[in-house]
Design a protein around this motif. Structure first.
Motif, PDB file in Angstrom:
ATOM      1  N   GLN A  56       0.823  -1.199   0.000  1.00 19.36           N
ATOM      2  CA  GLN A  56       0.000   0.000   0.000  1.00 19.36           C
ATOM      3  C   GLN A  56       0.864   1.258   0.000  1.00 19.36           C
ATOM      4  OE1 GLN A  56      -2.476  -0.596   3.423  1.00 19.36           O
ATOM      5  NE2 GLN A  56      -4.012  -1.761   2.276  1.00 19.36           N
ATOM      6  N   SER A  57       1.937   1.236   0.782  1.00 14.73           N
ATOM      7  CA  SER A  57       2.797   2.419   0.838  1.00 14.73           C
ATOM      8  C   SER A  57       3.535   2.609  -0.488  1.00 14.73           C
ATOM      9  CB  SER A  57       3.781   2.319   2.002  1.00 14.73           C
ATOM     10  OG  SER A  57       4.666   1.239   1.830  1.00 14.73           O
ATOM     11  N   LEU A  58       3.939   1.521  -1.124  1.00 16.14           N
ATOM     12  CA  LEU A  58       4.582   1.628  -2.438  1.00 16.14           C
ATOM     13  C   LEU A  58       3.608   2.179  -3.469  1.00 16.14           C
ATOM     14  CD1 LEU A  58       6.872  -1.494  -2.921  1.00 16.14           C
ATOM     15  CD2 LEU A  58       7.422   0.848  -3.441  1.00 16.14           C
ATOM     16  N   THR A  59       2.388   1.695  -3.445  1.00 16.51           N
ATOM     17  CA  THR A  59       1.374   2.185  -4.374  1.00 16.51           C
ATOM     18  C   THR A  59       1.130   3.674  -4.151  1.00 16.51           C
ATOM     19  OG1 THR A  59       0.328   0.011  -4.353  1.00 16.51           O
ATOM     20  CG2 THR A  59      -0.982   1.824  -5.190  1.00 16.51           C
ATOM     21  N   LYS A  60       1.019   4.066  -2.892  1.00 21.04           N
ATOM     22  CA  LYS A  60       0.808   5.468  -2.562  1.00 21.04           C
ATOM     23  C   LYS A  60       1.990   6.319  -3.037  1.00 21.04           C
ATOM     24  CE  LYS A  60      -0.322   8.352   1.413  1.00 21.04           C
ATOM     25  NZ  LYS A  60      -0.505   8.383   2.863  1.00 21.04           N
ATOM     26  N   ARG A 109       1.725  12.067  -9.892  1.00 24.84           N
ATOM     27  CA  ARG A 109       1.132  13.397  -9.747  1.00 24.84           C
ATOM     28  C   ARG A 109       2.183  14.493  -9.903  1.00 24.84           C
ATOM     29  NH1 ARG A 109      -0.955  13.241  -4.396  1.00 24.84           N
ATOM     30  NH2 ARG A 109      -1.221  11.023  -4.566  1.00 24.84           N
ATOM     31  N   GLU A 110       3.350  14.285  -9.299  1.00 25.66           N
ATOM     32  CA  GLU A 110       4.407  15.286  -9.384  1.00 25.66           C
ATOM     33  C   GLU A 110       4.938  15.419 -10.808  1.00 25.66           C
ATOM     34  OE1 GLU A 110       5.517  17.520  -7.159  1.00 25.66           O
ATOM     35  OE2 GLU A 110       3.916  16.783  -5.876  1.00 25.66           O
ATOM     36  N   PHE A 111       5.049  14.302 -11.533  1.00 25.27           N
ATOM     37  CA  PHE A 111       5.533  14.363 -12.916  1.00 25.27           C
ATOM     38  C   PHE A 111       4.579  15.154 -13.801  1.00 25.27           C
ATOM     39  CE2 PHE A 111       8.767  11.041 -12.288  1.00 25.27           C
ATOM     40  CZ  PHE A 111       9.776  11.596 -13.058  1.00 25.27           C
ATOM     41  N   LYS A 112       3.300  15.166 -13.480  1.00 23.19           N
ATOM     42  CA  LYS A 112       2.342  15.956 -14.250  1.00 23.19           C
ATOM     43  C   LYS A 112       2.551  17.453 -14.027  1.00 23.19           C
ATOM     44  CE  LYS A 112      -1.264  12.471 -14.554  1.00 23.19           C
ATOM     45  NZ  LYS A 112      -2.637  12.088 -14.188  1.00 23.19           N
ATOM     46  N   ARG A 113       3.123  17.825 -12.884  1.00 24.58           N
ATOM     47  CA  ARG A 113       3.358  19.230 -12.566  1.00 24.58           C
ATOM     48  C   ARG A 113       4.667  19.758 -13.152  1.00 24.58           C
ATOM     49  NH1 ARG A 113       1.975  19.285  -6.144  1.00 24.58           N
ATOM     50  NH2 ARG A 113      -0.168  18.512  -6.320  1.00 24.58           N
ATOM     51  N   VAL A 114       5.546  18.883 -13.587  1.00 28.03           N
ATOM     52  CA  VAL A 114       6.861  19.292 -14.076  1.00 28.03           C
ATOM     53  C   VAL A 114       6.711  20.067 -15.380  1.00 28.03           C
ATOM     54  CG1 VAL A 114       9.070  18.447 -14.983  1.00 28.03           C
ATOM     55  CG2 VAL A 114       8.050  17.357 -12.986  1.00 28.03           C
ATOM     56  N   VAL A 115       7.439  21.166 -15.482  1.00 32.90           N
ATOM     57  CA  VAL A 115       7.484  21.923 -16.731  1.00 32.90           C
ATOM     58  C   VAL A 115       8.751  21.484 -17.446  1.00 32.90           C
ATOM     59  CG1 VAL A 115       7.603  24.214 -17.765  1.00 32.90           C
ATOM     60  CG2 VAL A 115       6.296  23.851 -15.659  1.00 32.90           C
ATOM     61  N   TRP A 116       8.594  20.691 -18.495  1.00 30.57           N
ATOM     62  CA  TRP A 116       9.731  20.139 -19.208  1.00 30.57           C
ATOM     63  C   TRP A 116      10.295  21.172 -20.172  1.00 30.57           C
ATOM     64  CZ3 TRP A 116      11.511  15.820 -17.242  1.00 30.57           C
ATOM     65  CH2 TRP A 116      10.641  15.006 -16.529  1.00 30.57           C
ATOM     66  N   PRO A 117      11.628  21.207 -20.344  1.00 26.21           N
ATOM     67  CA  PRO A 117      12.221  22.183 -21.272  1.00 26.21           C
ATOM     68  C   PRO A 117      11.938  21.796 -22.728  1.00 26.21           C
ATOM     69  CG  PRO A 117      13.926  20.752 -20.374  1.00 26.21           C
ATOM     70  CD  PRO A 117      12.648  20.413 -19.662  1.00 26.21           C
ATOM     71  N   THR A 118      11.940  22.809 -23.588  1.00 22.46           N
ATOM     72  CA  THR A 118      11.778  22.551 -25.016  1.00 22.46           C
ATOM     73  C   THR A 118      13.077  21.979 -25.562  1.00 22.46           C
ATOM     74  OG1 THR A 118      12.542  24.756 -25.640  1.00 22.46           O
ATOM     75  CG2 THR A 118      10.176  24.487 -25.223  1.00 22.46           C
ATOM     76  N   LYS A 119      13.054  21.518 -26.800  1.00 23.08           N
ATOM     77  CA  LYS A 119      14.274  20.973 -27.403  1.00 23.08           C
ATOM     78  C   LYS A 119      15.349  22.044 -27.500  1.00 23.08           C
ATOM     79  CE  LYS A 119      12.422  17.194 -30.139  1.00 23.08           C
ATOM     80  NZ  LYS A 119      12.331  16.587 -31.466  1.00 23.08           N
ATOM     81  N   LYS A 120      14.944  23.262 -27.831  1.00 25.49           N
ATOM     82  CA  LYS A 120      15.911  24.363 -27.950  1.00 25.49           C
ATOM     83  C   LYS A 120      16.564  24.650 -26.597  1.00 25.49           C
ATOM     84  CE  LYS A 120      16.330  29.153 -29.409  1.00 25.49           C
ATOM     85  NZ  LYS A 120      15.629  30.345 -29.897  1.00 25.49           N
ATOM     86  N   GLN A 121      15.748  24.718 -25.542  1.00 23.64           N
ATOM     87  CA  GLN A 121      16.289  24.962 -24.206  1.00 23.64           C
ATOM     88  C   GLN A 121      17.210  23.830 -23.770  1.00 23.64           C
ATOM     89  OE1 GLN A 121      12.560  25.288 -22.157  1.00 23.64           O
ATOM     90  NE2 GLN A 121      12.755  27.510 -21.890  1.00 23.64           N
ATOM     91  N   LEU A 122      16.804  22.602 -24.050  1.00 23.59           N
ATOM     92  CA  LEU A 122      17.614  21.445 -23.680  1.00 23.59           C
ATOM     93  C   LEU A 122      18.973  21.488 -24.371  1.00 23.59           C
ATOM     94  CD1 LEU A 122      17.522  18.806 -22.047  1.00 23.59           C
ATOM     95  CD2 LEU A 122      16.688  17.680 -24.112  1.00 23.59           C
TER      96      LEU A 122
END
Length: 73
Positions: free
Chosen positions: A14-18, A25-38
């Motif tokens: 249960q703790s692993l699932t949580k 959820r956190e990965f959905k909040r990440v603002v990923w850089p564009t190819k140019k920025q990368l």
């Protein structure tokens, strides 16, 4: 004495699932850089790494020559 209603394996699962739900959820909040920025950030990292390596080489070169003069090596 009161006993726990779940076994340690069930609690662990249960703790692993949580944990992984939270990660998702956190990965959905990440603002990923564009190819140019990368690309730009990668060039900056490579440039700074080369400059740092050259600086350390120069410092090592100077100190080794100073030690050579002092100890006659």
């Amino acid at each position: 004495m009161a006993q726990k209603s779940t076994t340690p394996k069930v609690e662990e699962k249960q703790s692993l699932t949580k944990y992984f739900r939270g990660v998702k959820r956190e990965f959905k909040r990440v603002v990923w850089p564009t190819k140019k920025q990368l690309f730009q950030y990668s060039l900056i990292v490579i440039f700074v790494s080369i400059v740092t390596a050259l600086f350390l080489y120069a410092v090592d070169f100077v100190f080794s020559h100073i030690m050579g003069l002092i100890f006659g090596l």
